[in-house]
Design a protein around this motif. Structure first.
Motif, PDB file in Angstrom:
ATOM      1  N   PHE A 117       1.376  -0.989   0.060  1.00 45.82           N
ATOM      2  CA  PHE A 117       0.182  -0.095  -0.064  1.00 45.82           C
ATOM      3  C   PHE A 117       1.003   1.129   0.027  1.00 45.82           C
ATOM      4  O   PHE A 117       0.479   1.857  -0.092  1.00 45.82           O
ATOM      5  CB  PHE A 117      -0.933  -0.123   1.094  1.00 45.82           C
ATOM      6  CG  PHE A 117      -1.982  -1.161   1.303  1.00 45.82           C
ATOM      7  CD1 PHE A 117      -3.402  -0.948   0.096  1.00 45.82           C
ATOM      8  CD2 PHE A 117      -2.021  -2.736   1.862  1.00 45.82           C
ATOM      9  CE1 PHE A 117      -4.027  -1.936   0.238  1.00 45.82           C
ATOM     10  CE2 PHE A 117      -2.948  -3.283   1.840  1.00 45.82           C
ATOM     11  CZ  PHE A 117      -3.568  -3.222   1.015  1.00 45.82           C
ATOM     12  N   ASN A 118       1.948   0.953   0.296  1.00 48.79           N
ATOM     13  CA  ASN A 118       2.950   2.254  -0.261  1.00 48.79           C
ATOM     14  C   ASN A 118       3.383   2.810  -1.103  1.00 48.79           C
ATOM     15  O   ASN A 118       3.839   1.965  -1.900  1.00 48.79           O
ATOM     16  CB  ASN A 118       4.515   1.373   0.792  1.00 48.79           C
ATOM     17  CG  ASN A 118       5.010   2.920   1.423  1.00 48.79           C
ATOM     18  OD1 ASN A 118       4.781   3.686   1.318  1.00 48.79           O
ATOM     19  ND2 ASN A 118       5.938   2.699   2.783  1.00 48.79           N
ATOM     20  N   SER A 119       3.071   4.144  -1.250  1.00 48.95           N
ATOM     21  CA  SER A 119       3.371   4.500  -2.618  1.00 48.95           C
ATOM     22  C   SER A 119       4.955   4.898  -2.873  1.00 48.95           C
ATOM     23  O   SER A 119       5.364   5.496  -4.228  1.00 48.95           O
ATOM     24  CB  SER A 119       2.763   5.383  -3.451  1.00 48.95           C
ATOM     25  OG  SER A 119       2.246   6.885  -2.330  1.00 48.95           O
ATOM     26  N   THR A 120       5.594   4.892  -2.116  1.00 46.30           N
ATOM     27  CA  THR A 120       6.743   5.298  -2.014  1.00 46.30           C
ATOM     28  C   THR A 120       8.407   4.240  -1.691  1.00 46.30           C
ATOM     29  O   THR A 120       8.250   3.785  -0.679  1.00 46.30           O
ATOM     30  CB  THR A 120       7.713   6.434  -1.299  1.00 46.30           C
ATOM     31  OG1 THR A 120       8.572   6.906  -1.345  1.00 46.30           O
ATOM     32  CG2 THR A 120       7.396   6.470  -0.137  1.00 46.30           C
ATOM     33  N   GLY A 121       9.342   4.260  -2.801  1.00 44.04           N
ATOM     34  CA  GLY A 121       9.831   3.348  -2.291  1.00 44.04           C
ATOM     35  C   GLY A 121      11.094   4.235  -1.419  1.00 44.04           C
ATOM     36  O   GLY A 121      10.929   4.646   0.024  1.00 44.04           O
ATOM     37  N   LEU A 122      12.541   3.197  -1.456  1.00 37.07           N
ATOM     38  CA  LEU A 122      13.720   3.304  -0.144  1.00 37.07           C
ATOM     39  C   LEU A 122      13.977   3.529  -0.485  1.00 37.07           C
ATOM     40  O   LEU A 122      15.087   3.776  -2.184  1.00 37.07           O
ATOM     41  CB  LEU A 122      13.513   2.758   1.198  1.00 37.07           C
ATOM     42  CG  LEU A 122      12.958   0.762   1.339  1.00 37.07           C
ATOM     43  CD1 LEU A 122      13.222  -0.213   2.082  1.00 37.07           C
ATOM     44  CD2 LEU A 122      11.974   2.287   1.950  1.00 37.07           C
ATOM     45  N   VAL A 123      15.473   5.247   0.174  1.00 38.64           N
ATOM     46  CA  VAL A 123      16.674   5.084  -0.179  1.00 38.64           C
ATOM     47  C   VAL A 123      17.431   4.731   1.389  1.00 38.64           C
ATOM     48  O   VAL A 123      17.545   4.891   1.965  1.00 38.64           O
ATOM     49  CB  VAL A 123      17.101   6.425  -0.195  1.00 38.64           C
ATOM     50  CG1 VAL A 123      18.732   7.103  -0.417  1.00 38.64           C
ATOM     51  CG2 VAL A 123      15.858   7.446  -1.407  1.00 38.64           C
ATOM     52  N   ILE A 124      18.313   3.961   0.517  1.00 42.01           N
ATOM     53  CA  ILE A 124      19.331   3.082   1.368  1.00 42.01           C
ATOM     54  C   ILE A 124      20.769   3.737   1.559  1.00 42.01           C
ATOM     55  O   ILE A 124      21.038   3.833   0.502  1.00 42.01           O
ATOM     56  CB  ILE A 124      19.205   1.927   1.357  1.00 42.01           C
ATOM     57  CG1 ILE A 124      18.008   1.109   1.477  1.00 42.01           C
ATOM     58  CG2 ILE A 124      20.507   1.183   2.007  1.00 42.01           C
ATOM     59  CD1 ILE A 124      18.139   0.017   1.845  1.00 42.01           C
ATOM     60  N   SER A 125      21.130   4.462   2.301  1.00 40.35           N
ATOM     61  CA  SER A 125      22.643   4.795   2.433  1.00 40.35           C
ATOM     62  C   SER A 125      23.377   4.261   3.529  1.00 40.35           C
ATOM     63  O   SER A 125      23.077   3.862   4.736  1.00 40.35           O
ATOM     64  CB  SER A 125      22.773   7.067   2.266  1.00 40.35           C
ATOM     65  OG  SER A 125      21.813   6.553   3.025  1.00 40.35           O
TER      66      SER A 125
END
Length: 173
Positions: A117-125
């Motif tokens: 249901f989430n519309s955004t991905g992730l940024v992994i740093s």
């Protein structure tokens, strides 16, 4: 369980190796392992930024090749060479701005998992400061202004603790 009642053996993977005296090698190994763990959790990598950087880099190379192999000799192609030099500088500045504003310390960008249901991905740093063993992993929303975005999460542990943490999370389903 296997069909004969015995427990199934886990899939054999080749162990990854790093030079323990080289902090860049250790960071690269941890980054690669974190990326593998995130992909195994159902997140698909978003390669749009990388593709844009490759396209701009190819354009930079094309401009350099065009300037080098232009059929006219130097006095006749002076304006053309000045234009190529200016375009070369502008395209490299665009690459630099993309790197500083969008990419930062990111290991990977992801799309949201399918069926989520989430519309955004992730940024992994990640960060591993010089002369330190403290590795910081940051997981943030790819679109922080989205209504479904959460606050960034920061994990800071010693490199030796990350090894145990990553190894234990790799085999959990």
């Amino acid at each position: 369980m296997a069909s004969d009642g015995a427990a199934a053996a886990p899939a054999k993977t080749t162990p990854k190796k790093a030079n323990l005296l080289d902090p860049h090698s250790i960071k690269h190994l941890l980054d690669e392992t974190i990326s593998d763990v995130v992909k195994s959790k159902g997140y698909a990598e978003d390669t749009r930024l990388g593709n844009w950087k490759l396209a701009i880099g190819a354009a930079v190379i094309a401009v350099a090749l065009l300037a080098q192999f232009y059929p006219k000799k130097f006095p006749q192609n002076r304006e053309f060479l000045l234009g190529c030099i200016a375009l070369y500088v502008v395209l490299n500045l665009v690459l630099l701005i993309l790197s500083y504003t969008k990419e930062k310390d990111a290991i990977m960008f992801t799309h949201p998992p399918s069926g989520s249901f989430n519309s955004t991905g992730l940024v992994i740093s990640s960060k591993l400061p010089r002369f330190s063993d403290m590795y910081t992993l940051t997981i943030a929303s790819a679109d922080p202004r989205s209504i479904s975005a959460n606050k960034p999460v920061h994990f800071t542990k010693s490199v030796t603790k990350w090894y145990v943490f990553v190894r234990s999370s790799q085999f959990k389903s």
